[in-house]
Design an enzyme around this catalytic site. Structure first.
Site, PDB file in Angstrom:
ATOM      1  N   GLU A  20      16.574  -5.934  14.563  1.00  0.00           N
ATOM      2  CA  GLU A  20      17.090  -4.829  13.449  1.00  0.00           C
ATOM      3  C   GLU A  20      17.792  -5.502  12.438  1.00  0.00           C
ATOM      4  O   GLU A  20      18.871  -6.036  12.703  1.00  0.00           O
ATOM      5  CB  GLU A  20      17.808  -3.602  14.193  1.00  0.00           C
ATOM      6  CG  GLU A  20      16.980  -3.060  15.370  1.00  0.00           C
ATOM      7  CD  GLU A  20      16.017  -2.088  15.038  1.00  0.00           C
ATOM      8  OE1 GLU A  20      15.923  -1.592  13.839  1.00  0.00           O
ATOM      9  OE2 GLU A  20      15.429  -1.814  15.919  1.00  0.00           O
ATOM     10  N   GLY A  77       0.824  -1.157   0.119  1.00  0.00           N
ATOM     11  CA  GLY A  77      -0.010   0.192   0.061  1.00  0.00           C
ATOM     12  C   GLY A  77       0.910   1.172  -0.133  1.00  0.00           C
ATOM     13  O   GLY A  77       2.107   1.246   0.117  1.00  0.00           O
ATOM     14  N   VAL A 134       2.134   5.089   1.214  1.00  0.00           N
ATOM     15  CA  VAL A 134       2.897   5.622   2.579  1.00  0.00           C
ATOM     16  C   VAL A 134       1.783   5.946   3.403  1.00  0.00           C
ATOM     17  O   VAL A 134       0.801   6.468   3.056  1.00  0.00           O
ATOM     18  CB  VAL A 134       3.786   6.609   2.252  1.00  0.00           C
ATOM     19  CG1 VAL A 134       4.250   7.399   3.605  1.00  0.00           C
ATOM     20  CG2 VAL A 134       5.089   6.240   1.375  1.00  0.00           C
ATOM     21  N   SER A 142      -0.782   4.183   4.929  1.00  0.00           N
ATOM     22  CA  SER A 142      -2.023   3.593   4.473  1.00  0.00           C
ATOM     23  C   SER A 142      -2.444   2.950   5.444  1.00  0.00           C
ATOM     24  O   SER A 142      -3.673   2.292   5.435  1.00  0.00           O
ATOM     25  CB  SER A 142      -1.934   2.793   2.983  1.00  0.00           C
ATOM     26  OG  SER A 142      -1.014   1.691   3.120  1.00  0.00           O
ATOM     27  N   GLY A 143      -1.913   2.509   6.423  1.00  0.00           N
ATOM     28  CA  GLY A 143      -2.154   1.364   7.630  1.00  0.00           C
ATOM     29  C   GLY A 143      -1.526   0.212   7.347  1.00  0.00           C
ATOM     30  O   GLY A 143      -2.061  -0.899   8.032  1.00  0.00           O
ATOM     31  N   HIS A 175       6.523   3.517  15.541  1.00  0.00           N
ATOM     32  CA  HIS A 175       6.296   1.833  15.500  1.00  0.00           C
ATOM     33  C   HIS A 175       6.581   1.029  16.748  1.00  0.00           C
ATOM     34  O   HIS A 175       5.860   0.186  17.104  1.00  0.00           O
ATOM     35  CB  HIS A 175       7.207   1.222  14.033  1.00  0.00           C
ATOM     36  CG  HIS A 175       6.413   1.585  13.118  1.00  0.00           C
ATOM     37  ND1 HIS A 175       5.330   0.876  12.482  1.00  0.00           N
ATOM     38  CD2 HIS A 175       6.941   2.463  12.095  1.00  0.00           C
ATOM     39  CE1 HIS A 175       5.103   1.204  11.275  1.00  0.00           C
ATOM     40  NE2 HIS A 175       6.027   2.327  10.893  1.00  0.00           N
ATOM     41  N   ASP A 227       9.056  -5.489   8.231  1.00  0.00           N
ATOM     42  CA  ASP A 227       8.606  -4.244   7.872  1.00  0.00           C
ATOM     43  C   ASP A 227       9.725  -3.469   7.330  1.00  0.00           C
ATOM     44  O   ASP A 227      10.538  -3.088   8.167  1.00  0.00           O
ATOM     45  CB  ASP A 227       7.862  -3.538   8.643  1.00  0.00           C
ATOM     46  CG  ASP A 227       7.182  -2.473   8.400  1.00  0.00           C
ATOM     47  OD1 ASP A 227       7.117  -2.138   7.238  1.00  0.00           O
ATOM     48  OD2 ASP A 227       6.228  -1.996   9.025  1.00  0.00           O
TER      49      ASP A 227
END
EC number: 2.7.1.156
Length: 176
Positions: free
Chosen positions: A68, A11, A13, A15-16, A53, A89
């Protein structure tokens, strides 16, 4: 051995995507929820996004293990346990990090091998990526190269996925 489920979420930037992915994974009741973060805090905006986040995940009733890993995704394999739930992500950030190092054919092949290894070990792998292909191909060589790679990677990941979602305005649309 049963293969884990692969879910691809894309999706625009903000956008959920990340929130949807987090809730989707938590609903699957994996042994552990593992967040693989590709972002590097190189500027103020990115530092704020990473912090947001992290704070979001702290507010959930489930505990998250964060790894990370901005490059060399294969290095997470020894850190993953059987029946974990993985949320990675995001692909677009990872690709930008890897493109600076070159040898993309090798990097891309390693990506698919890593995903296959994760699926043998985990309950579910949820992959988040930004949709950057709604615009025409860039006239700038490096940006056009990035668009070509991300398009190719998205197509391959969706072909391997059990489910594929696109987020718009916080609403999910399931394509597969």
């Amino acid at each position: 051995m049963v293969r884990g489920k692969l879910v691809f979420i894309t999706g625009g930037v903000r956008s959920g995507k990340s929130s949807f992915a987090e809730y989707y994974l938590m609903d699957k009741q994996a042994k552990r929820n593992v967040y693989i973060a590709s972002g590097v805090a190189v500027d103020k905006e990115m530092k704020e996004r990473i912090k947001r986040h992290q704070e979001d995940r702290k507010s959930y009733p489930t505990e998250w293990v964060t790894i990370e890993q901005p490059r060399n995704l294969e290095q997470i394999i020894p850190k993953i346990q059987k029946d974990d739930g993985i949320l990675w992500d995001c692909v677009t950030t990872w690709l930008a990090n890897e493109l600076y190092e070159g040898q993309m054919e090798k990097v891309e092949q390693q990506l698919y091998e890593t995903i296959d290894q994760l699926l043998k070990k985990t309950k579910i792998v949820v992959i988040v990526s930004n949709e950057v292909l709604d615009e025409p191909v860039s006239k700038y060589e490096f940006t056009a190269l990035y668009q070509a790679w991300i398009g190719q990677i998205h197509q391959k990941l969706v072909s391997k996925a059990d489910h594929a979602f696109e987020m718009e305005y916080g609403v999910s649309h399931q394509w597969k």
